[in-house]
Design a protein around this motif. Sequence first.
Motif, PDB file in Angstrom:
ATOM      1  N   MET A   1      50.079 116.123 113.701  1.00  0.00           N
ATOM      2  CA  MET A   1      50.943 115.584 112.665  1.00  0.00           C
ATOM      3  C   MET A   1      50.238 114.629 111.764  1.00  0.00           C
ATOM      4  N   LEU A   2      50.463 114.450 110.716  1.00  0.00           N
ATOM      5  CA  LEU A   2      49.765 113.400 109.699  1.00  0.00           C
ATOM      6  C   LEU A   2      50.501 112.036 109.926  1.00  0.00           C
ATOM      7  N   ILE A   3      49.874 111.081 109.201  1.00  0.00           N
ATOM      8  CA  ILE A   3      50.366 109.746 109.342  1.00  0.00           C
ATOM      9  C   ILE A   3      51.753 109.532 108.861  1.00  0.00           C
ATOM     10  N   GLY A   4      51.906 110.258 107.790  1.00  0.00           N
ATOM     11  CA  GLY A   4      53.421 110.266 107.090  1.00  0.00           C
ATOM     12  C   GLY A   4      54.670 110.525 108.159  1.00  0.00           C
ATOM     13  N   GLU A   5      54.164 111.527 108.802  1.00  0.00           N
ATOM     14  CA  GLU A   5      55.051 112.139 109.745  1.00  0.00           C
ATOM     15  C   GLU A   5      55.288 111.055 110.945  1.00  0.00           C
ATOM     16  N   LEU A   6      54.029 110.708 111.480  1.00  0.00           N
ATOM     17  CA  LEU A   6      54.233 109.583 112.593  1.00  0.00           C
ATOM     18  C   LEU A   6      54.996 108.391 112.103  1.00  0.00           C
ATOM     19  N   SER A   7      54.955 108.001 110.734  1.00  0.00           N
ATOM     20  CA  SER A   7      55.415 106.755 110.149  1.00  0.00           C
ATOM     21  C   SER A   7      57.003 106.982 110.017  1.00  0.00           C
ATOM     22  N   ARG A   8      57.373 108.316 109.829  1.00  0.00           N
ATOM     23  CA  ARG A   8      58.743 108.542 109.617  1.00  0.00           C
ATOM     24  C   ARG A   8      59.519 108.484 111.240  1.00  0.00           C
ATOM     25  N   ARG A   9      58.769 109.130 112.013  1.00  0.00           N
ATOM     26  CA  ARG A   9      59.310 109.526 113.199  1.00  0.00           C
ATOM     27  C   ARG A   9      59.451 108.062 114.252  1.00  0.00           C
ATOM     28  N   THR A  10      58.597 107.063 113.980  1.00  0.00           N
ATOM     29  CA  THR A  10      58.571 105.770 114.779  1.00  0.00           C
ATOM     30  C   THR A  10      59.085 104.840 113.926  1.00  0.00           C
ATOM     31  N   GLY A  11      59.159 104.727 112.717  1.00  0.00           N
ATOM     32  CA  GLY A  11      59.895 103.581 111.746  1.00  0.00           C
ATOM     33  C   GLY A  11      58.703 102.604 111.403  1.00  0.00           C
ATOM     34  N   VAL A  12      57.290 103.016 111.729  1.00  0.00           N
ATOM     35  CA  VAL A  12      56.087 102.083 111.400  1.00  0.00           C
ATOM     36  C   VAL A  12      55.520 102.504 110.238  1.00  0.00           C
ATOM     37  N   SER A  13      55.035 101.515 109.544  1.00  0.00           N
ATOM     38  CA  SER A  13      54.481 101.907 108.235  1.00  0.00           C
ATOM     39  C   SER A  13      53.110 102.432 108.746  1.00  0.00           C
ATOM     40  N   ALA A  14      52.470 103.217 107.714  1.00  0.00           N
ATOM     41  CA  ALA A  14      51.372 103.864 107.791  1.00  0.00           C
ATOM     42  C   ALA A  14      50.142 102.791 107.840  1.00  0.00           C
ATOM     43  N   ARG A  15      50.381 101.726 107.142  1.00  0.00           N
ATOM     44  CA  ARG A  15      49.387 100.524 107.138  1.00  0.00           C
ATOM     45  C   ARG A  15      49.096  99.952 108.736  1.00  0.00           C
ATOM     46  N   SER A  16      50.623  99.844 109.478  1.00  0.00           N
ATOM     47  CA  SER A  16      50.406  99.415 110.844  1.00  0.00           C
ATOM     48  C   SER A  16      49.761 100.508 111.558  1.00  0.00           C
ATOM     49  N   LEU A  17      50.145 101.623 111.392  1.00  0.00           N
ATOM     50  CA  LEU A  17      49.521 102.696 112.271  1.00  0.00           C
ATOM     51  C   LEU A  17      48.059 102.740 111.980  1.00  0.00           C
ATOM     52  N   ARG A  18      47.563 102.421 110.740  1.00  0.00           N
ATOM     53  CA  ARG A  18      46.035 102.498 110.469  1.00  0.00           C
ATOM     54  C   ARG A  18      45.477 101.203 111.174  1.00  0.00           C
ATOM     55  N   TYR A  19      46.263 100.136 111.270  1.00  0.00           N
ATOM     56  CA  TYR A  19      45.768  99.069 111.878  1.00  0.00           C
ATOM     57  C   TYR A  19      45.779  99.102 113.528  1.00  0.00           C
TER      58      TYR A  19
END
Length: 115
Positions: A1-19
């Motif tokens: 899955m792409l970062i946008g989908e992971l962000s949507r499914r977890t409620g965590v921003s893409a910026r935080s996921l990259r961090y």
Amino acid sequence: MLIGELSRRTGVSARSLRYYEAQGLLEAGRGANGYRAYDEDAVASVRKIRALLRAGLSTEVIRQVLPCARGEQPGFDWCAELRAILDGELEELDEQIEALRRSRGALAGLLAARG
């Protein structure tokens, strides 16, 4: 899955996921287009990371204990040194709380002296 989908499914921003990825907490592959690609396990990993952050652990400590975390709560498989790491973190929090209590007392004393 792409970062946008992971962000949507977890409620965590893409910026935080990259961090999280930069801190070694989360792994992402790269597609042919260069986009981050996460596997299905990333959802549970992000939830574990968030729970550990809410417990006040630093990303450095989370990197050490994450391999022992299971479930989204998380619970732990008591792997080597995990107890010592968490005991140390708890002791450090207790010291910080005590320092804040002393600071609060000093500040309250200054305010009481003012009249």
